[in-house]
Design an enzyme around this catalytic site. Structure first.
Site, short mmCIF file in Angstrom:
data_model
loop_
_atom_site.label_atom_id
_atom_site.label_comp_id
_atom_site.label_asym_id
_atom_site.label_seq_id
_atom_site.Cartn_x
_atom_site.Cartn_y
_atom_site.Cartn_z
N ASP A 6 -9.60 -33.18 -29.07
CA ASP A 6 -9.90 -33.05 -27.56
C ASP A 6 -9.01 -34.29 -27.02
O ASP A 6 -8.34 -35.11 -27.63
CB ASP A 6 -11.22 -33.28 -27.30
N GLY A 57 -5.56 -35.04 -29.09
CA GLY A 57 -4.44 -34.12 -28.96
C GLY A 57 -4.34 -33.22 -28.10
O GLY A 57 -5.61 -33.33 -27.05
N ASP A 58 -3.49 -32.31 -27.77
CA ASP A 58 -3.26 -31.48 -26.37
C ASP A 58 -3.15 -30.09 -27.11
O ASP A 58 -2.31 -29.76 -28.09
CB ASP A 58 -2.17 -31.87 -26.00
N HIS A 60 -11.55 -19.05 -22.83
CA HIS A 60 -11.85 -18.61 -21.69
C HIS A 60 -11.53 -19.37 -20.45
O HIS A 60 -11.86 -18.84 -19.40
CB HIS A 60 -13.41 -18.41 -21.52
C1 LIG Z 1 -15.37 -25.62 -21.81
S1 LIG Z 1 -14.94 -26.97 -22.91
C2 LIG Z 1 -15.80 -26.79 -24.42
C3 LIG Z 1 -16.05 -27.78 -25.26
C4 LIG Z 1 -16.50 -27.48 -26.45
N1 LIG Z 1 -15.79 -26.57 -27.47
C5 LIG Z 1 -17.97 -26.86 -26.59
O1 LIG Z 1 -17.92 -25.52 -26.69
O2 LIG Z 1 -19.06 -27.45 -26.45
C6 LIG Z 1 -13.21 -27.20 -22.89
C7 LIG Z 1 -12.68 -28.33 -23.59
O3 LIG Z 1 -11.43 -28.27 -23.72
C8 LIG Z 1 -10.90 -29.51 -23.46
N2 LIG Z 1 -9.28 -29.45 -23.07
C9 LIG Z 1 -9.07 -29.10 -21.87
N3 LIG Z 1 -7.76 -29.22 -21.54
C10 LIG Z 1 -7.26 -29.69 -22.92
C11 LIG Z 1 -5.92 -30.01 -23.56
N4 LIG Z 1 -5.01 -29.92 -22.78
N5 LIG Z 1 -5.97 -30.50 -24.54
C12 LIG Z 1 -7.00 -30.70 -25.41
N6 LIG Z 1 -8.40 -30.45 -25.11
C13 LIG Z 1 -8.44 -29.91 -23.64
C14 LIG Z 1 -11.86 -30.16 -22.55
O4 LIG Z 1 -11.71 -31.46 -22.78
C15 LIG Z 1 -13.20 -29.66 -23.14
O5 LIG Z 1 -13.73 -30.53 -24.02
#
Ligand SMILES: C[S@@+](CC[C@H](N)C(=O)[O-])C[C@H]1O[C@@H](n2cnc3c(N)ncnc32)[C@H](O)[C@@H]1O
Length: 358
Positions: A223, A249-250, A269
Site C-alpha cells: 500500500d 508500492g504503487d 471498484h
Molecule cells: C477502498 S481501500 C481498500 C483497503 C483494503 N483492501 C480493504 O478492503 O480493507 C483502497 C486502498 O487502496 C490504496 N491505494 C489507493 N491508491 C493507491 C496507489 N496508487 N497505490 C497503492 N495503493 C493505493 C489505499 O491506500 C487503500 O488502502
C-alpha cells in the site's frame, strides 16, 4: 462469532431487500417518499451521536437524558430529543420513565465494541464525502467524478494530504473488512503454504484474517506509506506481524512481491476501466505464472438493483472514479492483462473472482 454459511447470508440479504421493496409497494407513495427523503435525519443523528460519544454512557445500562447530559457536559433537553430520534431508527429504546437503553444495533456505535462501526459513520458523514454527494447532480450532466470535481483532488490525493482523515479512512476500511473477512476466509480453498500478497491492503485487515486461519501462510502487504504506517501495530495486535512483510508500492507504477495468491479487496471498484487494466497489469508484472489473483468485491449485475451493492456503486460514483462490476466485467478487464478466468465463488458477503496469471 460462528460464521453462517454463505447461502444463509445471501438468503437473509435477499429477504431483507425483498421486505424493503414490498413495504415500499404497500406504503402510500407520499409516505414512502417522505421516509426516503428523510434519510439525512438518521445519518446526521448517527453523526452527532458518534461525534459527542452520546451513547457511551448507555453501555453501562439505562440512563435518562439528564444523566447522559451530566456525564458528557451536554444540553439535557437536546440530548433527550436526539436519543428519542435515534429510538425511531432502532438504535436506542425509550421506556415510560424517560430512560434510554442501547439496542444491539446501537451498541455497534460504541468505539470499543469489537464490531464497532463508529469510524464508518464518521467517514461516511465527513465533509469530504458530503462534498462528493453534493456534486452528484452535476456529475449526472457531465459524467465527471464527483469528488475530484468538488475538491480538485482524487480521494487518494486528498487523504494523503490530510493524515487524520487518512487514518480515519483506514479505520473505516478495517471495520468494513472485518465484517466480511470470516465469510471470505471460509469460502476460498486457500493453499496450506506459500505467500499471500494483499495489494492496496490498507492496514492488512483482510490479510491478517487469512493468515490467522492458515498458519502455514506468509503475507506481503502492499500500500501507500500512510496506511502502511498503521499496519505494524494492527498486525501485531492480530498476532501475525512476524509473518508479514510490508512493501511500499504503487498500483500503477509497480511493486516487487512474488506470491502464490494476490488479493485485490475493494480496490478495483475505486477505478475506471482503463485504470483497472493498468492495475491488473501491475499485479501481473509482479506475479509468477500460475499465481491466482482474487478480486474481492460485491458483484453488480448491470440490470439488478440490490442492496448493498447498488448503493455501494453510487457511493463509488460520489467518491471515486470507479464502480461496482460483475464477474464477467472483471474477466473482460483481466483478459487484456495476462490472466485467464478462474472460479467465481459467492462467499455470502463478497464475490470472489479468481484470475489466473498465464
Ligand atoms: C477502498 S481501500 C481498500 C483497503 C483494503 N483492501 C480493504 O478492503 O480493507 C483502497 C486502498 O487502496 C490504496 N491505494 C489507493 N491508491 C493507491 C496507489 N496508487 N497505490 C497503492 N495503493 C493505493 C489505499 O491506500 C487503500 O488502502
Amino acid at each position: 462469532m460462528r460464521t453462517p454459511p454463505p447461502a444463509v447470508v445471501r438468503f437473509a440479504q435477499r429477504l431483507s431487500s425483498g421486505l424493503t421493496r414490498a413495504s415500499a409497494l404497500l406504503a402510500p407513495p407520499q409516505a414512502r417518499l417522505l421516509e426516503v427523503s428523510g434519510g439525512v435525519a438518521p445519518v446526521m443523528l448517527l453523526r452527532a451521536a458518534v461525534d459527542t460519544g452520546l451513547l457511551e454512557p448507555l453501555s453501562a445500562g439505562p440512563h435518562t437524558a439528564a444523566e447522559v447530559a451530566g456525564r458528557l457536559g451536554l444540553h439535557a433537553d437536546t440530548v433527550h430529543r436526539v436519543l428519542r430520534g435515534l429510538a425511531v431508527y432502532g438504535l436506542t429504546s425509550l421506556d415510560r420513565r424517560g430512560r434510554f437503553s442501547l439496542t444491539p444495533t446501537g451498541r455497534l456505535l460504541l468505539v470499543d465494541h469489537p464490531h464497532s462501526m463508529a469510524a464508518w459513520i464518521r467517514y461516511s458523514t465527513s465533509a469530504m464525502v458530503l462534498a462528493g454527494w453534493a456534486r452528484l447532480p452535476q456529475t449526472l450532466r457531465d459524467g465527471q467524478p464527483a469528488f475530484n470535481a468538488a475538491t480538485g483532488q482524487t480521494i487518494w490525493e486528498y487523504l494523503s494530504a490530510h493524515p487524520e482523515e487518512e487514518a480515519g479512512f483506514a479505520r473505516t476500511m478495517r471495520e468494513l473488512t472485518l465484517m466480511a473477512a470470516p465469510l471470505i476466509v471460509a469460502a476460498y480453498p486457500w493453499p496450506a503454504e506459500g505467500t499471500v500478497c494483499d495489494v492496496g491492503g490498507g492496514v492488512g485487515a483482510m490479510l491478517a484474517e487469512v493468515l490467522r486461519a492458515h498458519p502455514g501462510l506468509h503475507g506481503v502487504l502492499v500500500d501507500q506509506p500512510g496506511p502502511l504506517g498503521g499496519a505494524g501495530e494492527y498486525l501485531a495486535a492480530r498476532g501475525v506481524a512476524e509473518r508479514v512483510t510490508a512493501v511500499e508500492g504503487d498500483l500503477f507504477t509497480g511493486f516487487a512481491a512474488a506470491a502464490d495468491v494476490y488479493l485485490l479487496k475493494d480496490v478495483l471498484h475505486d477505478w475506471d476501466d482503463a485504470q483497472c487494466r493498468r492495475i491488473l497489469s501491475t499485479v501481473r508484472s509482479a506475479a509468477p505464472a500460475g499465481a491466482k489473483v482474487l478480486v474481492l468485491e460485491w458483484l453488480q449485475e448491470p440490470n439488478r438493483a440490490e442492496f448493498p451493492v447498488s448503493i455501494s456503486d453510487v457511493m463509488m460514483l460520489a467518491q471515486t472514479e470507479g464502480r461496482q462490476r460483475s464477474a464477467q466485467e472483471f474477466f473482460a478487464l483481466a483478459a487484456d492483462s495476462g490472466f485467464i478466468r478462474g472460479r467465481v465463488i459467492d462467499s455470502g458477503a463478497y464475490g470472489i473472482v479468481e484470475l489466473v496469471a498465464i
